[in-house]
Design a protein around this motif. Structure first.
Motif, PDB file in Angstrom:
ATOM      1  N   PRO A 175       0.816  -1.220   0.000  1.00 50.05           N
ATOM      2  CA  PRO A 175       0.000   0.000   0.000  1.00 50.05           C
ATOM      3  C   PRO A 175       0.853   1.275   0.000  1.00 50.05           C
ATOM      4  N   THR A 176       2.056   1.187   0.520  1.00 47.77           N
ATOM      5  CA  THR A 176       2.928   2.372   0.560  1.00 47.77           C
ATOM      6  C   THR A 176       3.471   2.689  -0.829  1.00 47.77           C
ATOM      7  N   HIS A 177       3.998   1.690  -1.514  1.00 49.59           N
ATOM      8  CA  HIS A 177       4.532   1.938  -2.863  1.00 49.59           C
ATOM      9  C   HIS A 177       3.411   2.273  -3.855  1.00 49.59           C
ATOM     10  N   ALA A 178       2.205   1.750  -3.587  1.00 53.21           N
ATOM     11  CA  ALA A 178       1.080   2.034  -4.492  1.00 53.21           C
ATOM     12  C   ALA A 178       0.668   3.504  -4.438  1.00 53.21           C
ATOM     13  N   LYS A 179       1.171   4.237  -3.438  1.00 51.99           N
ATOM     14  CA  LYS A 179       0.841   5.668  -3.350  1.00 51.99           C
ATOM     15  C   LYS A 179       1.635   6.493  -4.360  1.00 51.99           C
ATOM     16  N   ILE A 180       2.687   5.922  -4.899  1.00 44.70           N
ATOM     17  CA  ILE A 180       3.498   6.661  -5.881  1.00 44.70           C
ATOM     18  C   ILE A 180       2.832   6.501  -7.252  1.00 44.70           C
ATOM     19  N   LEU A 181       2.434   7.616  -7.849  1.00 44.16           N
ATOM     20  CA  LEU A 181       1.636   7.574  -9.085  1.00 44.16           C
ATOM     21  C   LEU A 181       2.437   8.104 -10.277  1.00 44.16           C
ATOM     22  N   PRO A 182       2.030   7.734 -11.490  1.00 44.57           N
ATOM     23  CA  PRO A 182       2.734   8.246 -12.675  1.00 44.57           C
ATOM     24  C   PRO A 182       2.808   9.777 -12.684  1.00 44.57           C
ATOM     25  N   GLU A 183       1.726  10.442 -12.234  1.00 40.96           N
ATOM     26  CA  GLU A 183       1.780  11.916 -12.246  1.00 40.96           C
ATOM     27  C   GLU A 183       2.834  12.460 -11.281  1.00 40.96           C
ATOM     28  N   ASP A 184       3.151  11.705 -10.227  1.00 45.83           N
ATOM     29  CA  ASP A 184       4.228  12.134  -9.317  1.00 45.83           C
ATOM     30  C   ASP A 184       5.566  12.136 -10.059  1.00 45.83           C
ATOM     31  N   ILE A 185       5.795  11.088 -10.818  1.00 46.12           N
ATOM     32  CA  ILE A 185       7.069  10.995 -11.566  1.00 46.12           C
ATOM     33  C   ILE A 185       7.121  12.120 -12.603  1.00 46.12           C
ATOM     34  N   ARG A 186       6.010  12.335 -13.298  1.00 48.36           N
ATOM     35  CA  ARG A 186       5.970  13.410 -14.309  1.00 48.36           C
ATOM     36  C   ARG A 186       6.255  14.764 -13.663  1.00 48.36           C
TER      37      ARG A 186
END
Ligand code: 13P
Ligand code: SF4
Length: 305
Positions: A175-186
């Motif tokens: 659940p922790t890693h699932a919080k990182i989203l593609p828009e965060d990387i962008r």
């Protein structure tokens, strides 16, 4: 370091010697916990450290399955957790009965399980693996027609793409890693256009697809030291950044998402470490019948890598 932590650290140091204890801490632990640890590392390194230490007591600063792994490898030692309620939600997403059912459905399959599983689940596996060596373990099984890979569906997807093998996976995830989203990387890439993006394979497949490097936490520590890049966007639990900054003071590290905090990893504090050493508890011990079966899966992994 804050005076409160200095005092506590000194007390921990004295008592640790008296108890002949060693403190192991995962890379996601709080900075002040990492600072009093004798050894910090990723899941694989911590397993090895637990197996090789001469200490009588292992104080495990991490989550429950990690302390169980230490107990499986070092049954003659007293393994204690400063907060025994620190569990791993991903590990809790699969039970031994679930694995037995999968095995019944796929009797010919080799069964590979991520180290983020309970000892009871490990007892059902043929091979254990960590994020550092999952690809190596699956590649090793080239003669096997079918491979069950549990519980992390995102790690399974990553390993499947890297090895070209179709894997029978499970609907588990972190659940922790699932919080990182593609828009965060962008977003972070726009802010830091020269930064390299490294992400953990527990991240969503859409995030993994965007990364420059997909690495376990200690592989990230190595990559950060060795790369010529001066800036990195870090797609994993934010606790790793403390270590990255300490090891590379001249480089900059940006969390992919500030939301990627594992509450279980933050349960351990210096106060709790001191109490654990004073009272020598809470003990984590895996009963022998389960331990011996689970050990086989871990030993097979260690033999491959
Ligand atoms: P590693 O440190 O082995 O990369 O594992 C990450 C993790 O989520 C541990 O719970
Ligand atoms: Fe489990 Fe994810 Fe926390 Fe690691 S970061 S302990 S996989 S919940």
């Amino acid at each position: 370091m804050h005076k409160r932590y200095q005092d506590l650290s000194k007390k921990i140091e004295v008592l640790k010697k008296e108890r002949q204890a060693v403190i192991l801490a995962h890379n996601y632990q709080l900075p002040e916990v990492q600072d009093v640890a004798d050894f910090r590392g990723d899941s694989l390194e911590l397993s090895r450290a637990a197996a090789n230490t001469n200490a009588k007591v292992i104080v495990f600063c991490g989550v429950h399955f990690m302390a169980e792994t230490a107990s499986i490898l070092s049954p003659e030692k007293l393994v204690i957790m400063p907060d025994v309620n620190a569990g791993c939600p991903m590990a809790n997403m699969i039970t031994a009965a679930d694995v037995r059912k999968l095995k019944k459905e796929h009797p010919e399959a080799a069964v590979v399980g991520y180290v983020n599983t309970s000892a009871e689940v490990k007892a059902e596996l043929d091979y254990s693996c960590t994020s550092t060596n999952a690809v190596t373990v699956v590649n090793y099984l080239k003669d096997k027609k079918e491979i069950i890979f549990v519980p992390d569906k995102y790690l399974a997807d990553y390993v499947s793409k890297k090895t070209g093998r179709k894997l029978i996976s499970w609907n588990g995830f972190c659940p922790t890693h699932a919080k990182i989203l593609p828009e965060d990387i962008r977003r972070e890439r726009t802010f830091h256009p020269f930064a390299k993006v490294m992400v953990h394979p527990e991240c969503l497949s859409s995030v993994v697809a965007m990364a420059d490097a997909v690495l376990s936490t200690s592989q990230m520590a190595k990559f950060a030291r060795e790369t010529e890049a001066k800036e990195m966007i870090v797609g994993t639990e934010v606790g790793l950044i403390y270590r990255l900054k300490k090891d590379n003071p001249a480089k900059e590290f940006y969390p992919a998402s500030e939301a990627a905090v594992c509450p279980n990893m933050k349960r351990t504090t210096q106060e709790k470490i001191l109490w654990a050493l004073e009272e020598l508890k809470e003990e984590v011990r895996v009963p022998d019948d389960i331990r011996l079966r689970a050990k086989k899966a871990i030993d097979r992994m260690l033999e491959i890598v």
